[in-house]
Write a protein that holds these residues in place. Structure first.
Motif, PDB file in Angstrom:
ATOM      1  N   VAL A 176      -8.489  -3.221   6.234  1.00 62.00           N
ATOM      2  CA  VAL A 176      -8.283  -3.638   4.846  1.00 62.00           C
ATOM      3  C   VAL A 176      -8.897  -2.632   3.878  1.00 62.00           C
ATOM      4  CG1 VAL A 176      -8.868  -5.396   3.135  1.00 62.00           C
ATOM      5  CG2 VAL A 176      -8.105  -6.088   5.413  1.00 62.00           C
ATOM      6  N   ILE A 177     -10.106  -2.165   4.177  1.00 59.74           N
ATOM      7  CA  ILE A 177     -10.742  -1.172   3.303  1.00 59.74           C
ATOM      8  C   ILE A 177      -9.924   0.115   3.282  1.00 59.74           C
ATOM      9  CG2 ILE A 177     -12.803   0.250   2.965  1.00 59.74           C
ATOM     10  CD1 ILE A 177     -14.445  -1.979   4.191  1.00 59.74           C
ATOM     11  N   GLY A 178      -9.391   0.499   4.437  1.00 60.73           N
ATOM     12  CA  GLY A 178      -8.549   1.697   4.487  1.00 60.73           C
ATOM     13  C   GLY A 178      -7.314   1.561   3.622  1.00 60.73           C
ATOM     14  N   MET A 179      -6.675   0.395   3.635  1.00 57.07           N
ATOM     15  CA  MET A 179      -5.491   0.196   2.793  1.00 57.07           C
ATOM     16  C   MET A 179      -5.859   0.225   1.317  1.00 57.07           C
ATOM     17  SD  MET A 179      -3.017  -2.499   4.839  1.00 57.07           S
ATOM     18  CE  MET A 179      -4.253  -3.767   5.173  1.00 57.07           C
ATOM     19  N   VAL A 180      -6.997  -0.345   0.957  1.00 60.67           N
ATOM     20  CA  VAL A 180      -7.448  -0.284  -0.439  1.00 60.67           C
ATOM     21  C   VAL A 180      -7.698   1.163  -0.856  1.00 60.67           C
ATOM     22  CG1 VAL A 180      -9.301  -0.925  -2.031  1.00 60.67           C
ATOM     23  CG2 VAL A 180      -8.425  -2.603  -0.402  1.00 60.67           C
ATOM     24  N   LEU A 181      -8.288   1.951   0.042  1.00 54.26           N
ATOM     25  CA  LEU A 181      -8.548   3.359  -0.265  1.00 54.26           C
ATOM     26  C   LEU A 181      -7.253   4.113  -0.533  1.00 54.26           C
ATOM     27  CD1 LEU A 181     -10.533   5.758  -0.434  1.00 54.26           C
ATOM     28  CD2 LEU A 181     -10.244   6.042   2.041  1.00 54.26           C
ATOM     29  N   PHE A 182      -6.221   3.867   0.273  1.00 54.90           N
ATOM     30  CA  PHE A 182      -4.949   4.557   0.065  1.00 54.90           C
ATOM     31  C   PHE A 182      -4.237   4.078  -1.191  1.00 54.90           C
ATOM     32  CE2 PHE A 182      -5.278   5.662   4.624  1.00 54.90           C
ATOM     33  CZ  PHE A 182      -5.042   7.030   4.518  1.00 54.90           C
ATOM     34  N   MET A 183      -4.482   2.840  -1.610  1.00 58.97           N
ATOM     35  CA  MET A 183      -3.850   2.353  -2.839  1.00 58.97           C
ATOM     36  C   MET A 183      -4.453   2.990  -4.085  1.00 58.97           C
ATOM     37  SD  MET A 183      -2.778  -1.662  -2.360  1.00 58.97           S
ATOM     38  CE  MET A 183      -4.328  -2.250  -1.678  1.00 58.97           C
ATOM     39  N   ILE A 184      -5.756   3.298  -4.050  1.00 60.38           N
ATOM     40  CA  ILE A 184      -6.358   3.940  -5.227  1.00 60.38           C
ATOM     41  C   ILE A 184      -6.277   5.456  -5.129  1.00 60.38           C
ATOM     42  CG2 ILE A 184      -7.944   1.999  -5.491  1.00 60.38           C
ATOM     43  CD1 ILE A 184     -10.186   3.848  -4.468  1.00 60.38           C
ATOM     44  N   TRP A 185      -5.855   5.977  -3.992  1.00 61.41           N
ATOM     45  CA  TRP A 185      -5.825   7.419  -3.739  1.00 61.41           C
ATOM     46  C   TRP A 185      -5.098   8.206  -4.836  1.00 61.41           C
ATOM     47  CZ3 TRP A 185      -7.529   9.476   1.216  1.00 61.41           C
ATOM     48  CH2 TRP A 185      -7.364  10.860   1.340  1.00 61.41           C
ATOM     49  N   PRO A 186      -3.872   7.835  -5.229  1.00 57.74           N
ATOM     50  CA  PRO A 186      -3.152   8.672  -6.203  1.00 57.74           C
ATOM     51  C   PRO A 186      -3.808   8.736  -7.567  1.00 57.74           C
ATOM     52  CG  PRO A 186      -1.687   7.111  -5.101  1.00 57.74           C
ATOM     53  CD  PRO A 186      -3.082   6.690  -4.795  1.00 57.74           C
ATOM     54  N   PHE A 187      -4.694   7.802  -7.872  1.00 55.60           N
ATOM     55  CA  PHE A 187      -5.266   7.717  -9.209  1.00 55.60           C
ATOM     56  C   PHE A 187      -6.688   8.271  -9.269  1.00 55.60           C
ATOM     57  CE2 PHE A 187      -2.562   4.058  -8.134  1.00 55.60           C
ATOM     58  CZ  PHE A 187      -1.473   4.360  -8.937  1.00 55.60           C
ATOM     59  N   THR A 188      -7.117   8.948  -8.203  1.00 52.64           N
ATOM     60  CA  THR A 188      -8.450   9.529  -8.144  1.00 52.64           C
ATOM     61  C   THR A 188      -8.347  11.017  -7.849  1.00 52.64           C
ATOM     62  OG1 THR A 188      -8.718   9.139  -5.764  1.00 52.64           O
ATOM     63  CG2 THR A 188      -9.321   7.343  -7.251  1.00 52.64           C
ATOM     64  N   MET A 206       0.823  -1.205   0.000  1.00 51.77           N
ATOM     65  CA  MET A 206       0.000   0.000   0.000  1.00 51.77           C
ATOM     66  C   MET A 206       0.863   1.263   0.000  1.00 51.77           C
ATOM     67  SD  MET A 206      -1.074   2.514   2.398  1.00 51.77           S
ATOM     68  CE  MET A 206      -1.017   1.686   3.974  1.00 51.77           C
ATOM     69  N   VAL A 207       1.906   1.291   0.829  1.00 53.59           N
ATOM     70  CA  VAL A 207       2.790   2.460   0.889  1.00 53.59           C
ATOM     71  C   VAL A 207       3.516   2.647  -0.440  1.00 53.59           C
ATOM     72  CG1 VAL A 207       4.826   3.446   2.002  1.00 53.59           C
ATOM     73  CG2 VAL A 207       3.070   2.329   3.390  1.00 53.59           C
ATOM     74  N   ALA A 208       3.990   1.546  -1.036  1.00 54.39           N
ATOM     75  CA  ALA A 208       4.704   1.633  -2.312  1.00 54.39           C
ATOM     76  C   ALA A 208       3.794   2.169  -3.418  1.00 54.39           C
ATOM     77  CB  ALA A 208       5.258   0.261  -2.696  1.00 54.39           C
ATOM     78  N   VAL A 209       2.554   1.683  -3.467  1.00 51.35           N
ATOM     79  CA  VAL A 209       1.611   2.161  -4.484  1.00 51.35           C
ATOM     80  C   VAL A 209       1.237   3.617  -4.221  1.00 51.35           C
ATOM     81  CG1 VAL A 209      -0.702   1.851  -5.445  1.00 51.35           C
ATOM     82  CG2 VAL A 209       0.707  -0.146  -4.929  1.00 51.35           C
ATOM     83  N   LEU A 210       1.018   3.976  -2.953  1.00 52.59           N
ATOM     84  CA  LEU A 210       0.640   5.347  -2.611  1.00 52.59           C
ATOM     85  C   LEU A 210       1.739   6.336  -2.992  1.00 52.59           C
ATOM     86  CD1 LEU A 210      -1.260   7.384  -1.189  1.00 52.59           C
ATOM     87  CD2 LEU A 210      -0.111   6.796   0.954  1.00 52.59           C
ATOM     88  N   VAL A 211       2.974   6.044  -2.589  1.00 53.13           N
ATOM     89  CA  VAL A 211       4.088   6.957  -2.873  1.00 53.13           C
ATOM     90  C   VAL A 211       4.435   6.936  -4.363  1.00 53.13           C
ATOM     91  CG1 VAL A 211       6.510   7.463  -2.396  1.00 53.13           C
ATOM     92  CG2 VAL A 211       4.996   6.738  -0.538  1.00 53.13           C
ATOM     93  N   GLY A 212       4.592   5.746  -4.921  1.00 57.27           N
ATOM     94  CA  GLY A 212       4.939   5.657  -6.338  1.00 57.27           C
ATOM     95  C   GLY A 212       3.857   6.217  -7.242  1.00 57.27           C
TER      96      GLY A 212
END
Length: 262
Positions: A188-200, A13-19
């Motif tokens: 788990v839902i919170g981590m999914v939210l942060f993973m899609i965060w940069p693309f929304t 999640m952190v890697a997807v969020l930052v990257g």
């Protein structure tokens, strides 16, 4: 499964969020926006937007306090578990309901206002589904954690130690696996939210216009340069973080013909 959910997925999640944020900033700066639809409809927006934003701000502060501050610290300052949970129930419930009502108004506005609905993408719909799921799950954990069946272990004994252990790269998987199911689902839902965060459109939260709070006044002058008020022009704030771009005024001299030359 516990190893993947609580020991691997957080770092993914952190890697997807930052990257993803870096990629979005480098290759999609023109899309880095909320795509405001205020021109299409403003009545519902004036109600739903403040409710959502102020509510989510309190929710974030509550998460930081609950996850970062150890239980031993609150015990040291004489804050009992009853006082802590009562404050969490009061502020968390109010903030959660305000956030949920606010986002509900925004979704209703987006669904019922023709031009706003036409500007809604599949990306937006996915974001709203995950966001609402995270808010509902968080509100449920707040209420059930206080007035639900008595549990020997609370999130301060399970989720909080696990969260802090992630920063030292020694995830406490055992602590998180002992948490109740509602906290696990919310996490788990919170981590999914942060993973899609940069693309929304949520990415605009990383560029909040904080500079607006410190920028100088905008000074208006009449065409002939005279003060617009009888008291004259007051000195505005000195610019913060900007350079003075006011052009220098060159002196005026009078030629032999009586005209002016700059």
């Amino acid at each position: 499964m516990d190893l993947f959910l609580w020991g691997v997925l957080p770092y993914i999640m952190v890697a997807v969020l930052v990257g993803g944020t870096i990629w979005r900033y480098r290759y999609d700066q023109f899309g880095w926006t909320t795509r405001s639809s205020q021109l299409y409809e403003s009545r519902l927006l004036r109600i739903g937007s403040p409710l959502f934003h102020f509510g989510i701000l309190v929710v974030i502060i509550g998460h930081v306090i609950g996850l970062v501050i150890p239980k031993a610290w609150t015990d040291f300052f004489g804050i009992s578990d009853e006082m802590y949970h009562l404050a969490a129930l009061g502020l968390g419930t109010v903030a959660g309901i305000a956030t949920l009502v606010g986002v509900g108004i925004l979704i209703y506005r987006r669904r019922t206002t023709g031009p706003v609905f036409m500007a809604t993408t599949k990306n937006d719909k996915t974001m709203y589904v995950v966001l609402v799921a995270a808010i509902v799950a968080g509100l449920a954990t707040t209420v059930l954690g206080v007035i639900g069946p008595h549990q020997e272990l609370t999130y301060r004994d399970t989720v909080s130690p696990w969260f802090r252990s992630l920063f030292v790269f020694q995830p406490n998987i055992a602590a998180m696996s002992e948490a109740s199911l509602d906290y696990q689902i919310h996490t788990v839902i919170g981590m999914v939210l942060f993973m899609i965060w940069p693309f929304t459109r949520l990415v605009h939260a990383f560029t909040a216009p904080v500079h607006y709070l410190f920028r100088p006044y905008i000074i208006y002058r009449s065409r002939d340069g005279r003060p617009t008020t009888a008291r004259g022009i007051r000195r505005g704030w000195a610019p913060v973080g900007t350079t003075d771009r006011t052009p220098d005024r060159k002196a005026t001299t009078t030629g032999k013909t009586g005209g002016t030359r700059r």
